[in-house]
Design an enzyme around this catalytic site. Structure first.
Site, PDB file in Angstrom:
ATOM      1  N   ASP A  30       0.845  -1.190   0.000  1.00  0.00           N
ATOM      2  CA  ASP A  30       0.000   0.000   0.000  1.00  0.00           C
ATOM      3  C   ASP A  30       0.880   1.241   0.000  1.00  0.00           C
ATOM      4  OD1 ASP A  30      -1.989   1.916   0.435  1.00  0.00           O
ATOM      5  OD2 ASP A  30      -3.124   0.602   1.736  1.00  0.00           O
ATOM      6  N   ASP A  31       0.812   2.026  -1.074  1.00  0.00           N
ATOM      7  CA  ASP A  31       1.598   3.265  -1.216  1.00  0.00           C
ATOM      8  C   ASP A  31       3.097   3.007  -1.372  1.00  0.00           C
ATOM      9  OD1 ASP A  31      -0.839   4.471  -0.860  1.00  0.00           O
ATOM     10  OD2 ASP A  31      -0.262   5.689   0.867  1.00  0.00           O
ATOM     11  N   CYS A  40      -5.927   3.352  -3.828  1.00  0.00           N
ATOM     12  CA  CYS A  40      -6.022   2.056  -3.158  1.00  0.00           C
ATOM     13  C   CYS A  40      -7.278   1.259  -3.512  1.00  0.00           C
ATOM     14  CB  CYS A  40      -5.909   2.234  -1.650  1.00  0.00           C
ATOM     15  SG  CYS A  40      -6.730   3.695  -0.995  1.00  0.00           S
ATOM     16  N   ARG A  87      -7.701  -2.261  -5.957  1.00  0.00           N
ATOM     17  CA  ARG A  87      -8.079  -3.551  -5.374  1.00  0.00           C
ATOM     18  C   ARG A  87      -9.302  -4.146  -6.063  1.00  0.00           C
ATOM     19  NH1 ARG A  87      -4.895  -3.494  -0.611  1.00  0.00           N
ATOM     20  NH2 ARG A  87      -3.844  -1.481  -0.644  1.00  0.00           N
ATOM     21  N   LYS A 130      -5.592  -5.789   4.268  1.00  0.00           N
ATOM     22  CA  LYS A 130      -6.532  -4.760   3.824  1.00  0.00           C
ATOM     23  C   LYS A 130      -7.516  -5.332   2.807  1.00  0.00           C
ATOM     24  CE  LYS A 130      -6.461   0.102   2.341  1.00  0.00           C
ATOM     25  NZ  LYS A 130      -5.567   1.264   2.099  1.00  0.00           N
ATOM     26  N   HIS A 173     -10.885  -3.160   1.525  1.00  0.00           N
ATOM     27  CA  HIS A 173     -11.188  -1.902   0.825  1.00  0.00           C
ATOM     28  C   HIS A 173     -11.981  -2.121  -0.458  1.00  0.00           C
ATOM     29  CE1 HIS A 173      -9.396   2.453   0.979  1.00  0.00           C
ATOM     30  NE2 HIS A 173     -10.678   2.398   1.296  1.00  0.00           N
ATOM     31  N   HIS A 185       1.724   2.526   3.895  1.00  0.00           N
ATOM     32  CA  HIS A 185       0.749   3.621   3.965  1.00  0.00           C
ATOM     33  C   HIS A 185       0.904   4.394   5.282  1.00  0.00           C
ATOM     34  CE1 HIS A 185      -3.211   5.590   4.185  1.00  0.00           C
ATOM     35  NE2 HIS A 185      -3.415   5.266   2.920  1.00  0.00           N
ATOM     36  N   ASP A 222      -0.497  -0.897  -4.844  1.00  0.00           N
ATOM     37  CA  ASP A 222      -1.803  -0.409  -5.288  1.00  0.00           C
ATOM     38  C   ASP A 222      -1.729   0.944  -5.986  1.00  0.00           C
ATOM     39  OD1 ASP A 222      -1.209   1.085  -3.035  1.00  0.00           O
ATOM     40  OD2 ASP A 222      -3.124   0.745  -2.040  1.00  0.00           O
ATOM     41  N   ASN A 223      -0.669   1.701  -5.740  1.00  0.00           N
ATOM     42  CA  ASN A 223      -0.444   2.999  -6.391  1.00  0.00           C
ATOM     43  C   ASN A 223       0.975   3.424  -6.082  1.00  0.00           C
ATOM     44  OD1 ASN A 223      -2.775   3.699  -3.970  1.00  0.00           O
ATOM     45  ND2 ASN A 223      -0.701   4.437  -3.641  1.00  0.00           N
ATOM     46  N   LYS A 236       0.794   9.217  -5.855  1.00  0.00           N
ATOM     47  CA  LYS A 236      -0.535   8.633  -5.679  1.00  0.00           C
ATOM     48  C   LYS A 236      -1.619   9.689  -5.940  1.00  0.00           C
ATOM     49  CE  LYS A 236      -3.330   6.985  -1.735  1.00  0.00           C
ATOM     50  NZ  LYS A 236      -3.249   6.656  -0.285  1.00  0.00           N
TER      51      LYS A 236
END
Length: 551
Positions: free
Chosen positions: A44-45, A82, A86, A139, A141, A212, A337-338, A382
């Site tokens: 994540d991030d 994010c 997903r 996660k 989401h 993140h 995710d980004n 992001k």
């Protein structure tokens, strides 16, 4: 069979499609012989250049080993955020097609974080019906609960707003750290699988929250990076870029810093809480005060510690695969995710400036300076659809099925390709949902044996006020350098609509030379195509399937 816009799926229709899906999937699975297992890991991030195998100085020996024994993609894309990424990963569709991200013209409830249409099933649902055991750790989401969307077991490892997960009274479990807990749940699921379901293949979706914000890390992990970033983000970007070139990456030139581009959302009152060491612009390092330099360098050290810990935990999961003799026949995919985030805010339990940086009482964000370094060699962060926001590391490793080792893949691909790839390699035939759009994603199988042409003639992007279209090596991008919160969608005919930039990524992946004035006809044609696809996705997102025939 007929299609009704925004209609409700009847119980009879749902039963019909579930039976159809199960029959088709089981038939295909029976023909496939010994089926591979899957471990899809998403960070994540994470920035493009954060892992060592993508040019980073952060210790990531487990990811590096996966890359050395498999494939590294250099032009693999996400959706810039994010939850859209997903949903795209799980379904094989652009998030706008399935009501999981906004686009101009989308009706209320059919964008942002809406409920997916019934035809937008998850990988877990397809594989579960085909005899796979399915697990989720970390996660989610995505709309709905994992166990209601194709997963036999799930644990989001979430007890509060941070990685130490304090409650409102400031109490916490001294042995809990979210990244460790996420990996431990994955290990527990795999142990259970080995003991009780050894005859079945498995699909495990391992979704780390790291790195993140908030920047929370274990003290021993932070200690390994203290002082490492004292020379600043300018030098770090150059070091990573040179390392990428030495590794053999074809990434073009290094992008210039953009000192006038700050966080995507302005929260000046919250940034003020962080104290005089904070800065919300990627200014030249030598223009910062010594206090600001120390503060920023410490934040990057915490970010590195979070990535380091995630890699260590990935190593524990891989060790479990080895212990249960499943390592060779498990297809491991790793991505982010980004891009790294320039966001800056204070949430959760707030920020105590007197607490040790990285501890539970703090709430720090990486910010645009070191985020730019994390996304080396690309621009932006992001939420933006410049390369820095949408380019992800993507590693594929499969000892039993991949002859290629330590090879690069330069073909253009996208996170929507993961779902069809998994189904293809699992031997699972996705049944048709008459009238529903086919999966946007394509199977990556051809690229696993050798590099080749890109899977897509074009890739479409839209997130908040940002939009882009890539056709071959050409890419148009539309965005504002900074925008108010909440953001405003720009519609066709808006005076700002002409503000498209054009880049040739074959020799300018860093998006430094805007060719819009040189090739106005191309810009016009590509922008019109962007809206044609938008119009199609509006139709897709409003499509529901209703079965009027008797089962």
């Amino acid at each position: 069979m007929m299609i009704r816009s925004a209609g409700l799926v009847t119980a009879i229709a749902l039963m019909f499609f579930v039976v159809s899906l199960k029959t088709s999937a089981e038939s295909s699975a029976q023909e496939s012989g010994r089926r591979p297992n899957f471990l899809v890991i998403i960070a994540d991030d994470l920035g493009f250049s954060d892992p060592g195998c993508y040019g980073g100085e952060i210790a990531t020996p487990n990811l590096d080993a996966l890359a050395a024994g498999g494939l590294r993609f250099t032009q693999f894309y996400n959706t810039a955020r994010c939850w859209p990424t997903r949903s795209a990963l799980m379904t094989g569709y652009y998030p706008q097609q399935i009501r999981r991200d906004s686009m101009p013209g989308a009706p209320k409830g059919f964008g942002g974080r809406g409920v997916r249409p019934q035809w937008a099933q998850t990988i877990g649902q397809y594989l579960q019906m085909a005899g796979y055991r399915t697990y989720h750790s970390g996660k989610w989401h995505i709309d709905g609960k994992p166990t209601e969307n194709g997963f036999d077991r799930s644990d989001e490892a979430t007890r509060g707003p941070g990685f130490f997960d304090t409650n409102k009274r400031g109490e916490r479990d001294p042995d809990f750290y979210r990244t460790v807990a996420t990996a431990q749940h994955a290990i527990d699921c795999l142990k259970e699988h080995s003991e009780d379901f050894a005859g079945q293949p498995f699909f495990h979706y391992l979704a780390f929250h790291a790195p993140h914000f908030p920047l929370h890390a274990l003290p021993e992990d932070i200690q390994r990076y203290e002082g490492r970033y004292d020379d600043g983000w300018d030098q770090l970007r150059n070091q990573r870029y040179q390392r990428q070139r030495a590794l053999g990456f074809s990434v073009g030139n290094l992008s210039a810093m953009e000192p006038d581009v700050g966080p995507p959302y302005a929260f000046p009152d919250q940034i003020e809480l962080l104290g005089p060491g904070e800065v919300n612009r990627p200014l030249p390092w030598d223009e910062l005060t010594s206090q600001q330099q120390r503060f920023q360098a410490m934040k990057m050290a915490i970010h590195a510690a979070m990535v380091d810990r995630m890699d260590r935990e990935i190593g524990r999961v891989l060790d479990q695969l080895r212990a249960m003799d499943s390592y060779d026949n498990t297809i491991v995919m790793f991505l982010s995710d980004n891009g790294a985030s320039a966001e800056m805010m204070v949430r959760g339990d707030g920020h105590d400036p007197g607490a040790a940086p990285g501890s539970a009482a703090t709430y720090l964000c990486l910010g645009p300076g070191f985020s730019s370094a994390a996304n080396t060699p690309f621009r932006r962060h992001k939420t933006w659809v410049h390369e820095g926001g949408i380019s992800t590391p993507f590693i594929v490793h499969w000892p039993a099925g991949l002859e290629a080792q330590n090879e690069f893949r330069s073909a253009v691909a996208h996170v929507v390709d993961i779902a069809p790839t998994v189904l293809d390699l699992a031997g699972v035939q996705r049944p048709d949902f008459p009238g529903a759009p086919p999966m946007t994603g394509k199977s990556l199988r051809p690229l696993l044996s050798k590099d080749g042409d890109s899977l897509h003639d074009e890739i479409w992007f839209c997130h908040e006020a940002n939009r882009a279209l890539r056709q071959g090596d050409w890419k148009i991008v539309h965005s504002d350098k900074g925008r108010p919160f909440p953001y405003r969608m720009v519609e066709a005919g808006d005076p700002n609509e002409s503000n498209w930039a054009l880049y040739n990524l074959a020799n300018d992946r860093a998006e430094q030379q805007d060719l819009a004035d040189t090739y106005p006809a191309k810009v016009q044609a590509m922008s019109e195509r962007w809206y044609q696809l938008r119009d199609q996705f509006l139709v897709d997102s409003s499509t529901e399937i209703v079965n009027d025939a008797k089962p």
